[in-house]
Design a protein around this motif. Structure first.
Motif, PDB file in Angstrom:
ATOM      1  N   LEU A 113     -19.836 -12.190  19.047  1.00  0.00           N
ATOM      2  CA  LEU A 113     -20.630 -13.387  19.356  1.00  0.00           C
ATOM      3  C   LEU A 113     -21.440 -13.804  18.136  1.00  0.00           C
ATOM      4  N   LEU A 114     -22.042 -12.827  17.491  1.00  0.00           N
ATOM      5  CA  LEU A 114     -22.831 -13.115  16.295  1.00  0.00           C
ATOM      6  C   LEU A 114     -21.974 -13.755  15.216  1.00  0.00           C
ATOM      7  N   LYS A 115     -20.822 -13.164  14.997  1.00  0.00           N
ATOM      8  CA  LYS A 115     -19.921 -13.666  13.965  1.00  0.00           C
ATOM      9  C   LYS A 115     -19.435 -15.082  14.286  1.00  0.00           C
ATOM     10  N   SER A 116     -19.218 -15.353  15.555  1.00  0.00           N
ATOM     11  CA  SER A 116     -18.691 -16.666  15.942  1.00  0.00           C
ATOM     12  C   SER A 116     -19.693 -17.785  15.673  1.00  0.00           C
ATOM     13  N   TYR A 117     -20.978 -17.454  15.621  1.00  0.00           N
ATOM     14  CA  TYR A 117     -21.994 -18.481  15.383  1.00  0.00           C
ATOM     15  C   TYR A 117     -22.473 -18.525  13.944  1.00  0.00           C
ATOM     16  N   GLN A 118     -22.183 -17.507  13.150  1.00  0.00           N
ATOM     17  CA  GLN A 118     -22.574 -17.536  11.749  1.00  0.00           C
ATOM     18  C   GLN A 118     -21.675 -18.500  10.980  1.00  0.00           C
ATOM     19  N   LEU A 119     -22.284 -19.459  10.323  1.00  0.00           N
ATOM     20  CA  LEU A 119     -21.517 -20.452   9.582  1.00  0.00           C
ATOM     21  C   LEU A 119     -20.983 -19.838   8.292  1.00  0.00           C
ATOM     22  N   LYS A 120     -19.812 -20.284   7.908  1.00  0.00           N
ATOM     23  CA  LYS A 120     -19.129 -19.672   6.766  1.00  0.00           C
ATOM     24  C   LYS A 120     -19.790 -20.022   5.436  1.00  0.00           C
ATOM     25  N   ASP A 121     -19.966 -21.289   5.185  1.00  0.00           N
ATOM     26  CA  ASP A 121     -20.474 -21.720   3.885  1.00  0.00           C
ATOM     27  C   ASP A 121     -21.974 -21.974   3.970  1.00  0.00           C
ATOM     28  N   ALA A 122     -22.722 -20.903   4.251  1.00  0.00           N
ATOM     29  CA  ALA A 122     -24.168 -21.027   4.397  1.00  0.00           C
ATOM     30  C   ALA A 122     -24.812 -19.664   4.183  1.00  0.00           C
ATOM     31  N   TRP A 123     -26.054 -19.686   3.728  1.00  0.00           N
ATOM     32  CA  TRP A 123     -26.845 -18.464   3.760  1.00  0.00           C
ATOM     33  C   TRP A 123     -27.328 -18.259   5.186  1.00  0.00           C
ATOM     34  N   SER A 124     -27.255 -17.045   5.670  1.00  0.00           N
ATOM     35  CA  SER A 124     -27.539 -16.775   7.074  1.00  0.00           C
ATOM     36  C   SER A 124     -28.646 -15.737   7.210  1.00  0.00           C
ATOM     37  N   VAL A 125     -29.654 -16.073   7.997  1.00  0.00           N
ATOM     38  CA  VAL A 125     -30.741 -15.148   8.313  1.00  0.00           C
ATOM     39  C   VAL A 125     -30.691 -14.882   9.814  1.00  0.00           C
ATOM     40  N   VAL A 126     -30.556 -13.616  10.184  1.00  0.00           N
ATOM     41  CA  VAL A 126     -30.368 -13.256  11.589  1.00  0.00           C
ATOM     42  C   VAL A 126     -31.636 -12.622  12.146  1.00  0.00           C
TER      43      VAL A 126
ATOM     44  N   PHE B 249     -29.798 -20.965  18.342  1.00  0.00           N
ATOM     45  CA  PHE B 249     -30.323 -20.080  19.377  1.00  0.00           C
ATOM     46  C   PHE B 249     -29.208 -19.734  20.356  1.00  0.00           C
ATOM     47  N   VAL B 250     -28.861 -18.449  20.436  1.00  0.00           N
ATOM     48  CA  VAL B 250     -27.822 -17.988  21.353  1.00  0.00           C
ATOM     49  C   VAL B 250     -28.281 -16.679  21.992  1.00  0.00           C
ATOM     50  N   GLY B 251     -27.585 -16.269  23.047  1.00  0.00           N
ATOM     51  CA  GLY B 251     -27.949 -15.016  23.701  1.00  0.00           C
ATOM     52  C   GLY B 251     -26.877 -14.556  24.663  1.00  0.00           C
ATOM     53  N   LEU B 252     -26.955 -13.290  25.006  1.00  0.00           N
ATOM     54  CA  LEU B 252     -26.048 -12.737  26.006  1.00  0.00           C
ATOM     55  C   LEU B 252     -26.412 -13.278  27.383  1.00  0.00           C
ATOM     56  N   ASP B 253     -25.577 -13.012  28.356  1.00  0.00           N
ATOM     57  CA  ASP B 253     -25.739 -13.596  29.696  1.00  0.00           C
ATOM     58  C   ASP B 253     -26.844 -12.881  30.464  1.00  0.00           C
ATOM     59  N   ASN B 254     -28.070 -13.041  29.993  1.00  0.00           N
ATOM     60  CA  ASN B 254     -29.233 -12.415  30.612  1.00  0.00           C
ATOM     61  C   ASN B 254     -30.315 -13.456  30.851  1.00  0.00           C
TER      62      ASN B 254
ATOM     63  N   VAL C 257     -22.551 -36.158  17.477  1.00  0.00           N
ATOM     64  CA  VAL C 257     -21.889 -35.068  16.764  1.00  0.00           C
ATOM     65  C   VAL C 257     -21.443 -35.534  15.382  1.00  0.00           C
ATOM     66  N   ASP C 258     -20.983 -36.758  15.300  1.00  0.00           N
ATOM     67  CA  ASP C 258     -20.479 -37.297  14.029  1.00  0.00           C
ATOM     68  C   ASP C 258     -21.569 -37.478  12.980  1.00  0.00           C
ATOM     69  N   LYS C 259     -22.833 -37.381  13.391  1.00  0.00           N
ATOM     70  CA  LYS C 259     -23.923 -37.488  12.423  1.00  0.00           C
ATOM     71  C   LYS C 259     -24.110 -36.200  11.616  1.00  0.00           C
ATOM     72  N   ILE C 260     -23.461 -35.123  12.051  1.00  0.00           N
ATOM     73  CA  ILE C 260     -23.587 -33.841  11.347  1.00  0.00           C
ATOM     74  C   ILE C 260     -22.762 -33.886  10.070  1.00  0.00           C
ATOM     75  N   LYS C 261     -23.380 -33.603   8.957  1.00  0.00           N
ATOM     76  CA  LYS C 261     -22.712 -33.687   7.661  1.00  0.00           C
ATOM     77  C   LYS C 261     -22.144 -32.339   7.202  1.00  0.00           C
ATOM     78  N   ILE C 262     -22.444 -31.275   7.918  1.00  0.00           N
ATOM     79  CA  ILE C 262     -21.940 -29.941   7.567  1.00  0.00           C
ATOM     80  C   ILE C 262     -20.732 -29.653   8.444  1.00  0.00           C
ATOM     81  N   LYS C 263     -19.556 -29.544   7.848  1.00  0.00           N
ATOM     82  CA  LYS C 263     -18.317 -29.483   8.616  1.00  0.00           C
ATOM     83  C   LYS C 263     -18.269 -28.314   9.581  1.00  0.00           C
ATOM     84  N   ASP C 264     -18.624 -27.125   9.123  1.00  0.00           N
ATOM     85  CA  ASP C 264     -18.556 -25.949   9.987  1.00  0.00           C
ATOM     86  C   ASP C 264     -19.473 -26.104  11.199  1.00  0.00           C
TER      87      ASP C 264
END
Length: 440
Positions: free
Chosen positions: A80-93, A203-208, A410-417
């Protein structure tokens, strides 16, 4: 009078306080004490308050949410974490409200950019944080802000030096893994003069069932340009409060894209204070299904002349979902030559869905150009008939029109991922039959 819920949280606070960040800082402890006193007296917001009249948070009283004191690595859904981490970005978890160096990706970050957990920042740069924490927002605005100030256990501090242009976005990924957990985070973003950056809050979370209470303060320097995206896909059982409070200097530009899809009950505040010739753009899309309640509250304060603001929020509501939009633009007496436009559009897919919208203009200057528009309705039957006349069946026609309505945002988003991730969330929530993803 102390509410029962406030009393329960206040009684628990002495056991939590010792593990909160910034224990050695007298100014922060005083700030927390004042916030705790404010919350104890005020409690969580009530529909009796005008800015919360459409949103009742009393359901939170059924549980007592407690902050996690550590990260439970075994509970992390890495896929789940990996699915939301964007590829071409610095990521802080941030996991259950705490920074995770293990899952964050910050390699290659320019030296002119500081990205620190709030715990580290308070230890290494306390004088800097003292100048910013609680400067873009006050505890007395409402109970959730005071609650966050008293309870935040971690968060993030991002500082972008003058003239620094970030080539990639910085993603702040909040993951909730535990039931009944409170994730209270405080984020401070500072972009100095002529800096440019894009930052993504996810913001994401498990089914709790859990409670997210996040406050973000943004300071945009003179002629700086900051774009902030927020993707909220919390659990269907979760409660979410997210507040973004912005101070813009002269000629500063701030753009916010807010995508509110998750949570049983979710509230998002976005408030911006504009200086001379500042520009502010607020875009939002909220999708509600089942019994979701999604509330968006925006406020743009034009404090000085020649400010420009544009605001467009769209909502799509199905089943028994309820969407709320309260947009407020204030033009101060000194803010001559202000140019402001606000629009809210709501699409109801069910007779049981509900949209409450309340646009407000408060104008104290006499040389301004301001306007607002609001619509609440169902799909246009003439448009459906037109598609049917082109050999498209009724169900497919309705799906196509619904997606076209949402896809403008949605089309206003300039970051493809990020664009693809948000589009995926839209497709998950509404019928896809007859809709080709490549069209959108």
């Amino acid at each position: 009078m102390i509410t029962a819920l406030a009393s329960r949280y206040t009684a628990e606070y002495p056991t939590i306080a010792p593990v909160l960040c910034g224990q050695s800082l007298s100014w922060l402890q005083q700030l927390r004490a004042e916030a705790l006193s404010q919350f104890s007296a005020q409690g969580f917001p009530s529909p009796r308050e005008e800015e919360w009249r459409y949103t009742n948070v009393s359901a939170i009283e059924k549980k007592l949410f407690s902050p996690a004191t550590s990260i439970a690595t075994s509970a992390i859904d890495k896929e789940l974490l990996k699915s939301y981490q964007l590829k071409d970005a610095w990521s802080v978890v941030l996991i259950d409200g705490h920074f995770s160096a293990e899952f964050s990706v910050l390699e290659g970050l320019p030296e002119a950019v500081s990205v620190l957990s709030m715990s580290d920042a308070l230890e290494k740069q306390p004088e800097t944080l003292e100048k910013y924490i609680n400067q873009a927002v006050n505890n007395d605005k409402h109970g959730f802000i005071a609650f966050n100030t008293a309870w935040f256990g971690d968060g993030l501090f991002i500082h972008i030096d003058a003239k620094q242009v970030l080539e990639k976005p910085v993603q702040i990924l909040h993951l909730a893994t535990r039931a009944d957990v409170l994730t209270a985070t405080r984020t401070v973003i500072v972009a100095d003069q002529m800096a440019e950056a894009s930052i993504i809050e996810t913001f994401v979370g498990l089914d709790n069932a859990y409670l997210s209470a996040a406050v973000t303060e943004v300071f945009v320097g003179a002629n700086a340009d900051v774009t902030l995206y927020k993707l909220q896909c919390e659990s269907e059982k979760a409660y979410h409060f997210g507040g973004t409070y912005v101070q813009q200097a002269r000629d500063a530009r701030f753009t916010h894209h807010n995508f509110a899809f998750g949570g049983l009950l979710a509230r998002c505040d976005i408030h911006a204070d504009l200086d001379h010739a500042s520009e502010c753009e607020l875009n939002g899309l909220y999708l509600g299904v089942k019994r979701q309640h999604i509330d968006n509250h925006t406020r743009i304060n034009h404090l000085k002349p020649h400010g420009i603001s544009r605001e467009l929020y769209k909502g799509v509501l199905d089943d028994r979902a309820r969407g709320v939009f309260q947009g407020r633009v204030i033009v101060a007496e000194d803010a001559q030559k202000t140019d402001s436009q606000m629009n809210n559009r709501n699409l109801l897919l069910s007779n049981d869905a509900e949209a409450d919208t309340k646009p407000q203009l408060e104008i104290y200057a006499d040389d301004v150009k301001c306007g607002h528009g609001v619509t609440v309705g169902q799909l246009d039957e003439k448009s459906i008939f037109y598609l049917q006349s082109r050999c498209v069946d009724e169900e497919t026609a309705r799906n196509m029109l619904t997606f076209a309505f949402a896809n403008e945002m949605v089309d206003k988003i300039k970051i493809k991922d990020l664009h693809d991730k948000v589009l995926e969330q839209v497709l998950v929530r509404f019928p896809q039959e007859g809709v080709n993803k490549e069209w959108l």
